[in-house]
Design a protein around this motif. Structure first.
Motif, PDB file in Angstrom:
ATOM      1  N   VAL A  53      68.728  10.669 -59.842  1.00 43.00           N
ATOM      2  CA  VAL A  53      70.042   9.621 -60.417  1.00 43.00           C
ATOM      3  C   VAL A  53      69.230   8.897 -60.923  1.00 43.00           C
ATOM      4  N   ILE A  54      68.941   7.624 -60.108  1.00 47.99           N
ATOM      5  CA  ILE A  54      68.719   6.418 -61.019  1.00 47.99           C
ATOM      6  C   ILE A  54      67.504   6.495 -61.258  1.00 47.99           C
ATOM      7  N   ILE A  55      66.422   6.659 -60.860  1.00 52.73           N
ATOM      8  CA  ILE A  55      65.343   6.564 -61.506  1.00 52.73           C
ATOM      9  C   ILE A  55      65.049   7.409 -62.748  1.00 52.73           C
ATOM     10  N   GLU A  56      65.479   8.856 -63.077  1.00 58.25           N
ATOM     11  CA  GLU A  56      65.640   9.671 -63.938  1.00 58.25           C
ATOM     12  C   GLU A  56      66.177   8.556 -65.299  1.00 58.25           C
ATOM     13  N   LYS A  57      67.387   8.048 -64.919  1.00 56.70           N
ATOM     14  CA  LYS A  57      67.751   7.136 -66.250  1.00 56.70           C
ATOM     15  C   LYS A  57      66.796   5.708 -66.267  1.00 56.70           C
ATOM     16  N   LEU A  58      66.445   5.542 -65.609  1.00 60.36           N
ATOM     17  CA  LEU A  58      65.168   4.420 -65.913  1.00 60.36           C
ATOM     18  C   LEU A  58      63.622   4.628 -66.240  1.00 60.36           C
ATOM     19  N   LEU A  59      63.772   5.845 -66.305  1.00 58.61           N
ATOM     20  CA  LEU A  59      62.211   6.626 -66.570  1.00 58.61           C
ATOM     21  C   LEU A  59      62.675   6.443 -68.419  1.00 58.61           C
ATOM     22  N   LYS A  60      63.715   7.781 -68.517  1.00 56.17           N
ATOM     23  CA  LYS A  60      63.981   8.017 -69.589  1.00 56.17           C
ATOM     24  C   LYS A  60      64.191   6.803 -70.493  1.00 56.17           C
ATOM     25  N   SER A  61      64.727   5.947 -70.110  1.00 52.28           N
ATOM     26  CA  SER A  61      64.942   4.224 -70.773  1.00 52.28           C
ATOM     27  C   SER A  61      63.380   3.472 -70.904  1.00 52.28           C
ATOM     28  N   ALA A  62      62.427   4.135 -69.764  1.00 56.24           N
ATOM     29  CA  ALA A  62      60.830   2.940 -70.278  1.00 56.24           C
ATOM     30  C   ALA A  62      60.585   4.566 -70.912  1.00 56.24           C
ATOM     31  N   ILE A  63      60.405   5.271 -71.272  1.00 55.81           N
ATOM     32  CA  ILE A  63      60.025   6.497 -71.995  1.00 55.81           C
ATOM     33  C   ILE A  63      60.443   6.380 -74.284  1.00 55.81           C
ATOM     34  N   ALA A  64      61.248   5.947 -73.785  1.00 53.58           N
ATOM     35  CA  ALA A  64      62.463   5.544 -75.569  1.00 53.58           C
ATOM     36  C   ALA A  64      61.253   4.029 -75.797  1.00 53.58           C
ATOM     37  N   ASN A  65      61.579   3.102 -74.660  1.00 53.56           N
ATOM     38  CA  ASN A  65      60.864   1.863 -75.217  1.00 53.56           C
ATOM     39  C   ASN A  65      59.362   2.173 -75.585  1.00 53.56           C
ATOM     40  N   ALA A  66      58.918   2.825 -74.937  1.00 50.17           N
ATOM     41  CA  ALA A  66      57.617   3.559 -75.357  1.00 50.17           C
ATOM     42  C   ALA A  66      57.054   3.807 -76.777  1.00 50.17           C
ATOM     43  N   GLU A  67      58.553   4.663 -76.976  1.00 45.69           N
ATOM     44  CA  GLU A  67      58.350   5.463 -78.611  1.00 45.69           C
ATOM     45  C   GLU A  67      58.087   4.753 -79.334  1.00 45.69           C
ATOM     46  N   ASN A  68      59.928   3.828 -78.756  1.00 43.65           N
ATOM     47  CA  ASN A  68      60.426   2.848 -79.900  1.00 43.65           C
ATOM     48  C   ASN A  68      59.644   1.857 -80.284  1.00 43.65           C
ATOM     49  N   ASN A  69      58.974   0.945 -79.437  1.00 41.05           N
ATOM     50  CA  ASN A  69      58.575  -0.179 -79.491  1.00 41.05           C
ATOM     51  C   ASN A  69      57.726  -0.300 -79.287  1.00 41.05           C
ATOM     52  N   HIS A  70      56.701   0.602 -78.792  1.00 39.49           N
ATOM     53  CA  HIS A  70      55.392   0.467 -78.707  1.00 39.49           C
ATOM     54  C   HIS A  70      54.445   1.552 -79.839  1.00 39.49           C
ATOM     55  N   HIS A  71      55.529   2.370 -80.479  1.00 39.12           N
ATOM     56  CA  HIS A  71      54.793   3.870 -81.217  1.00 39.12           C
ATOM     57  C   HIS A  71      54.268   4.717 -80.393  1.00 39.12           C
ATOM     58  N   MET A  72      53.963   4.784 -78.843  1.00 35.66           N
ATOM     59  CA  MET A  72      53.303   5.677 -78.295  1.00 35.66           C
ATOM     60  C   MET A  72      53.780   6.742 -78.263  1.00 35.66           C
ATOM     61  N   THR A  73      53.001   8.354 -78.281  1.00 37.08           N
ATOM     62  CA  THR A  73      53.015   9.110 -78.212  1.00 37.08           C
ATOM     63  C   THR A  73      53.352  10.223 -76.446  1.00 37.08           C
TER      64      THR A  73
END
Length: 120
Positions: A53-73
């Motif tokens: 549960v903890i890792i899932e939440k953290l992974l979703k946060s990392a995905i959001a960081n990648a998409e919004n801050n670094h413009h990755m697909t």
């Protein structure tokens, strides 16, 4: 100028002082290392561990960081690194027989996820 081509952009997310031992987190972390992001989320969703549960939440946060801050697909993202380091231990005391006490160690950990874009 050639060195700029070799620079890999990475997105990361960190969780510090998680109230779970690093040993328990590493079991789930080993399952998703070097997997695509969507595959990693599917694995975590069906893993019956407390740390999933903890890792899932953290992974979703990392995905959001990648998409919004670094413009990755999202389709190209891969979990390149994931690790859990031991954090400070909370020490508590529990009464035991004959007036003695037993030390209880409540362990914490710091979890880090690093995502990179896979080149096709």
């Amino acid at each position: 100028m050639q060195d700029l081509e070799n620079v890999k952009i990475e997105a990361r997310a960190e969780l510090k002082y998680a109230r779970i031992s690093a040993r328990k987190v590493k079991i789930v972390a080993d399952l998703i290392r070097r997997k695509k992001v969507d595959e990693a989320l599917a694995i975590i969703k069906f893993t019956p561990k407390a740390s999933s549960v903890i890792i899932e939440k953290l992974l979703k946060s990392a995905i959001a960081n990648a998409e919004n801050n670094h413009h990755m697909t999202r389709g190209n993202l891969v979990v390149s690194e994931i690790y859990a380091n031991q954090g400070p231990t909370l020490k508590r005391i529990r009464p035991a027989a004959k007036g003695s006490a037993v030390r209880i160690r409540k362990r914490t950990c710091h979890i880090t996820i690093i995502l990179r874009e896979e080149q096709k």
